[in-house]
Write a protein that holds these residues in place. Structure first.
Motif, PDB file in Angstrom:
ATOM      1  N   ALA A  12       0.832  -1.205   0.000  1.00 19.01           N
ATOM      2  CA  ALA A  12       0.000   0.000   0.000  1.00 19.01           C
ATOM      3  C   ALA A  12       0.866   1.254   0.000  1.00 19.01           C
ATOM      4  N   ALA A  13       1.962   1.230   0.745  1.00 24.19           N
ATOM      5  CA  ALA A  13       2.842   2.398   0.828  1.00 24.19           C
ATOM      6  C   ALA A  13       3.548   2.682  -0.495  1.00 24.19           C
ATOM      7  N   PHE A  14       3.885   1.642  -1.258  1.00 25.45           N
ATOM      8  CA  PHE A  14       4.611   1.828  -2.515  1.00 25.45           C
ATOM      9  C   PHE A  14       3.719   1.779  -3.755  1.00 25.45           C
ATOM     10  N   GLY A  15       2.416   1.762  -3.565  1.00 20.12           N
ATOM     11  CA  GLY A  15       1.506   1.812  -4.710  1.00 20.12           C
ATOM     12  C   GLY A  15       1.436   0.542  -5.520  1.00 20.12           C
ATOM     13  N   VAL A  16       1.570  -0.603  -4.874  1.00 19.01           N
ATOM     14  CA  VAL A  16       1.389  -1.879  -5.578  1.00 19.01           C
ATOM     15  C   VAL A  16      -0.081  -1.987  -5.969  1.00 19.01           C
ATOM     16  N   GLU A  17      -0.294  -2.333  -7.219  1.00 18.50           N
ATOM     17  CA  GLU A  17      -1.647  -2.361  -7.782  1.00 18.50           C
ATOM     18  C   GLU A  17      -2.449  -3.591  -7.362  1.00 18.50           C
ATOM     19  N   ARG A  18      -1.811  -4.745  -7.350  1.00 14.95           N
ATOM     20  CA  ARG A  18      -2.536  -5.997  -7.089  1.00 14.95           C
ATOM     21  C   ARG A  18      -1.598  -7.025  -6.478  1.00 14.95           C
ATOM     22  N   ILE A  19      -2.168  -7.873  -5.633  1.00 15.12           N
ATOM     23  CA  ILE A  19      -1.438  -9.001  -5.070  1.00 15.12           C
ATOM     24  C   ILE A  19      -2.214 -10.272  -5.381  1.00 15.12           C
ATOM     25  N   TRP A  20      -1.512 -11.197  -6.030  1.00 15.90           N
ATOM     26  CA  TRP A  20      -2.087 -12.516  -6.258  1.00 15.90           C
ATOM     27  C   TRP A  20      -1.550 -13.435  -5.165  1.00 15.90           C
ATOM     28  N   LEU A  21      -2.454 -14.068  -4.447  1.00 13.88           N
ATOM     29  CA  LEU A  21      -2.064 -15.091  -3.473  1.00 13.88           C
ATOM     30  C   LEU A  21      -2.041 -16.418  -4.226  1.00 13.88           C
ATOM     31  N   ALA A  22      -1.009 -17.210  -3.989  1.00 10.31           N
ATOM     32  CA  ALA A  22      -0.870 -18.473  -4.712  1.00 10.31           C
ATOM     33  C   ALA A  22      -0.547 -19.589  -3.730  1.00 10.31           C
ATOM     34  N   GLY A  23      -0.879 -20.802  -4.146  1.00  7.56           N
ATOM     35  CA  GLY A  23      -0.623 -21.950  -3.274  1.00  7.56           C
ATOM     36  C   GLY A  23      -1.483 -21.860  -2.018  1.00  7.56           C
ATOM     37  N   ASN A  24      -0.869 -22.086  -0.880  1.00 12.12           N
ATOM     38  CA  ASN A  24      -1.626 -22.048   0.370  1.00 12.12           C
ATOM     39  C   ASN A  24      -1.374 -20.744   1.138  1.00 12.12           C
TER      40      ASN A  24
END
Length: 188
Positions: free
Chosen positions: A50-62
Motif C-alpha cells: 500500500a505504501a509503494f503503490g502496488v496495484e494488485r497481489i495474487w495469493l498463490a498456493g496455500n
C-alpha cells in the motif's frame, strides 16, 4: 512546507509530499505471494504494498489471506487499499499477471539470478516471493521471466519474506525514480 527543515512534517505536508511522488510514478507494480503462510508476513507485505503503490497481489498456493485476524494486526487496514486475489495455483497467478501486462520477476537465489540492483525492474513488473521455508517453487521459477536475488554481506543467508518483499518493491520504485527530478511539492 515548514520554516525549519528538520521539523517533522505536518499531516498536510506529508500528503502533499506523497502526492508529488505519486505523480512521478508511472510504472505499475504487483506481487505474487507463493505459499506465504505467516499472517504477520502477509500483513507486513500488504502494508508495504500500500505504501509503494502496488496495484494488485495474487495469493498463490496455500498463502494466508489478509483477512486473517493476525494479518490484520500488522496490515492495519491497508489490505483494503491493494486489490488482491484469493489463493490460486501459482502458474494460474503467473498467467493472470502476464495477462494484465506484467513482466514476472521472481526474487530467489538461483544459479542464473542477477543481483537485485542489476535486475531490470522498469515498466510494469510483478515481483514474486515464495514461502518462508522453501522460497519459490521449481514450477514458478521455470515460469518466471527472470530471477533476481538480494545481495547480502552479513553472516545470515536469507531475509524474512516480508522484508525481502519490501526490499524488492523499494528497489523497483528506486530504479524508476532514479535520475528523475521531482517537482517542488510546494507548487501544488
Amino acid at each position: 512546507m515548514t520554516d525549519n527543515p528538520r521539523r517533522q512534517l505536518r499531516p498536510t505536508d506529508v500528503k502533499r509530499l506523497n502526492r508529488t511522488w505519486r505523480r512521478s510514478t508511472e510504472g505499475r507494480l504487483s506481487l505474487i505471494l507463493e505459499s506465504v503462510t505467516g499472517p504477520f508476513n502477509i500483513g507486513s507485505i500488504f502494508r508495504t504494498a500500500a505504501a509503494f503503490g502496488v496495484e494488485r497481489i495474487w495469493l498463490a498456493g496455500n498463502a494466508t489471506p489478509p483477512t486473517n485476524p493476525k494479518a490484520q494486526k500488522t496490515a492495519l487496514g491497508t489490505d483494503r487499499l491493494v486489490a488482491w486475489e484469493e489463493p490460486v495455483p501459482v502458474l494460474e497467478a503467473v498467467r493472470a499477471a502476464r495477462k494484465d501486462g506484467f513482466t514476472v520477476v521472481a526474487v530467489e537465489l538461483t544459479g542464473d539470478a542477477v543481483p537485485l540492483p542489476e535486475a531490470k525492474l522498469s515498466g510494469d513488473v510483478c515481483l514474486v516471493v515464495g514461502s518462508e521455508d522453501h522460497g519459490c517453487s521449481p514450477a514458478l521459477l521455470e515460469a518466471a521471466d527472470s530471477v533476481c536475488y538480494i545481495p547480502q554481506v552479513g553472516r545470515v543467508g536469507s531475509f524474512n519474506v516480508g522484508i525481502a518483499a519490501a526490499i524488492a518493491v523499494a528497489e523497483a520504485r528506486r530504479q524508476e525514480w532514479s535520475g528523475k527530478s521531482l517537482p517542488d511539492p510546494e507548487s501544488d
